[in-house]
Motif scaffolding. Structure first.
Motif, PDB file in Angstrom:
ATOM      1  N   ARG A 142       0.924  -1.322   0.132  1.00  0.00           N
ATOM      2  CA  ARG A 142      -0.041  -0.191   0.122  1.00  0.00           C
ATOM      3  C   ARG A 142       1.017   1.162   0.047  1.00  0.00           C
ATOM      4  O   ARG A 142       0.705   2.308  -0.556  1.00  0.00           O
ATOM      5  N   ALA A 190      -8.860   8.044   4.185  1.00  0.00           N
ATOM      6  CA  ALA A 190      -8.948   7.372   3.064  1.00  0.00           C
ATOM      7  C   ALA A 190      -7.932   6.152   3.156  1.00  0.00           C
ATOM      8  O   ALA A 190      -8.101   5.150   2.512  1.00  0.00           O
ATOM      9  N   TYR A 191      -6.675   6.465   3.753  1.00  0.00           N
ATOM     10  CA  TYR A 191      -5.835   5.263   3.995  1.00  0.00           C
ATOM     11  C   TYR A 191      -6.179   4.220   5.020  1.00  0.00           C
ATOM     12  O   TYR A 191      -5.865   2.951   4.690  1.00  0.00           O
ATOM     13  N   GLU A 240      -9.354   3.339   5.267  1.00  0.00           N
ATOM     14  CA  GLU A 240     -10.356   2.685   4.581  1.00  0.00           C
ATOM     15  C   GLU A 240      -9.878   1.786   3.606  1.00  0.00           C
ATOM     16  O   GLU A 240     -10.303   0.711   3.609  1.00  0.00           O
ATOM     17  N   GLN A 241      -8.505   2.181   2.934  1.00  0.00           N
ATOM     18  CA  GLN A 241      -8.225   1.159   1.847  1.00  0.00           C
ATOM     19  C   GLN A 241      -7.470   0.076   2.965  1.00  0.00           C
ATOM     20  O   GLN A 241      -7.625  -1.113   2.245  1.00  0.00           O
ATOM     21  N   LEU A 242      -6.807   0.289   4.072  1.00  0.00           N
ATOM     22  CA  LEU A 242      -6.272  -0.792   4.765  1.00  0.00           C
ATOM     23  C   LEU A 242      -7.306  -1.681   5.247  1.00  0.00           C
ATOM     24  O   LEU A 242      -7.068  -3.122   5.149  1.00  0.00           O
ATOM     25  N   LYS A 270      -9.621  -2.673   3.253  1.00  0.00           N
ATOM     26  CA  LYS A 270      -9.983  -3.626   2.205  1.00  0.00           C
ATOM     27  C   LYS A 270      -8.765  -4.556   2.048  1.00  0.00           C
ATOM     28  O   LYS A 270      -8.897  -5.638   1.603  1.00  0.00           O
ATOM     29  N   ASP A 271      -7.669  -3.997   1.927  1.00  0.00           N
ATOM     30  CA  ASP A 271      -6.396  -4.643   2.062  1.00  0.00           C
ATOM     31  C   ASP A 271      -6.410  -5.886   2.904  1.00  0.00           C
ATOM     32  O   ASP A 271      -5.963  -7.001   2.556  1.00  0.00           O
ATOM     33  N   ASP A 287      -8.541  -8.840   1.818  1.00  0.00           N
ATOM     34  CA  ASP A 287      -7.912  -9.262   0.595  1.00  0.00           C
ATOM     35  C   ASP A 287      -6.662 -10.236   0.959  1.00  0.00           C
ATOM     36  O   ASP A 287      -6.648 -11.180   0.613  1.00  0.00           O
TER      37      ASP A 287
END
Length: 207
Positions: free
Chosen positions: A98, A153-154, A156-158, A160-161, A164
Motif C-alpha cells: 500500500r 482514506a488510507y 479505509e483502504q487498509l 479492504k487490504d 484481501d
C-alpha cells in the motif's frame, strides 16, 4: 513433527490486536510477542509525509519483526511450546504493497521473502474485522499523538487490504485456521461473554 500452536491476532490499525492478544495470553498462560510500534523512529515522519518515509518505516518494521520471529522459533516453536503474537509477519506485505511504489516496492518484496520464507508462520489467526467508524473511535481512545489526523482514506483502504490479505492467506496456507471476529459487534473488553466465547474456541483448536 506437528508445529505447536502459534496464534496471531491481526486486523487493521485500531482493531484491538494487542488488547486481545494480551488478554488471551493472560487467560491461557501463554508467552506473548508484541510488535514494536512506538519505538519506530520513522512513524511520526511517515504520517506527515508517506511518500518520503514509507520505505524507511517499512524496513524498520520488517527487520524488527523478523528478529522477533526468529527469536520466537528458537524460544518456543522449536521446543514445541505454544505462543501468541499480536501480529502476523504477512502484515509487512499488506502495508508495503500500500505504501511503496516502483523499484522500492519490488526491493521490499524481495527482502521480505528472503527473510521470512523459511520461517514458521502462525497456524491460528484471529482476524478482527472492523469498519472505519469503529477503528477511528478506538484510535482516538488510545490517543497516540502520531495517529492524530490520520488520513481516513488510507485507513479505509487498509480495511479492504486486510480482507484481501486474509483471503490470500487462506489460499497460500490452507492448513492455517483463520477465525474472523466482527469487531463492530464483538466487544471482548467490555463484554466478558464475548471474550469467553473466543477463549473457548481457541482452547478447542489447541487440543
Amino acid at each position: 513433527m506437528k508445529q505447536a500452536p502459534f496464534i496471531a491476532v491481526e486486523g487493521p490499525i485500531g482493531a484491538g490486536k494487542t488488547t486481545l492478544a494480551s488478554m488471551l495470553a493472560e487467560e491461557l498462560n501463554l508467552p506473548i510477542i508484541k510488535e514494536i510500534v512506538d519505538e519506530n523512529p520513522f512513524l511520526a515522519k511517515f504520517y506527515e509525509n508517506m511518500d518520503d518515509w514509507s520505505f524507511q518505516l517499512e524496513m524498520f518494521f520488517l527487520c524488527n519483526r523478523y528478529k522477533q520471529l526468529e527469536d520466537t522459533v528458537t524460544q518456543y516453536i522449536d521446543k514445541g511450546n505454544p505462543v501468541i503474537s499480536d501480529y502476523h509477519i504477512y502484515k509487512n506485505l499488506i502495508f508495503g504493497e500500500r505504501t511503496l511504489n516502483g523499484t522500492k516496492r519490488e526491493k521490499y518484496r524481495q527482502i521480505y521473502h528472503v527473510l521470512t520464507d523459511d520461517l514458521p508462520k502462525p497456524n491460528i489467526i484471529l482476524y478482527i474485522k472492523a469498519n472505519l467508524d469503529t477503528l477511528l473511535t478506538r484510535i482516538e481512545k488510545r490517543g497516540r499523538p502520531f495517529e492524530e489526523g490520520m488520513d481516513t482514506a488510507y485507513l479505509e483502504q487498509l480495511i479492504k487490504d486486510y480482507d484481501d490479505a486474509m483471503a490470500s492467506l487462506a489460499i497460500q496456507e490452507p492448513s492455517t485456521v483463520i477465525i474472523t471476529i466482527d469487531g463492530n459487534a464483538v466487544d471482548f473488553v467490555e463484554n466478558p461473554e464475548h471474550f469467553t466465547e473466543i477463549v473457548s474456541y481457541i482452547k478447542e483448536l489447541m487440543k
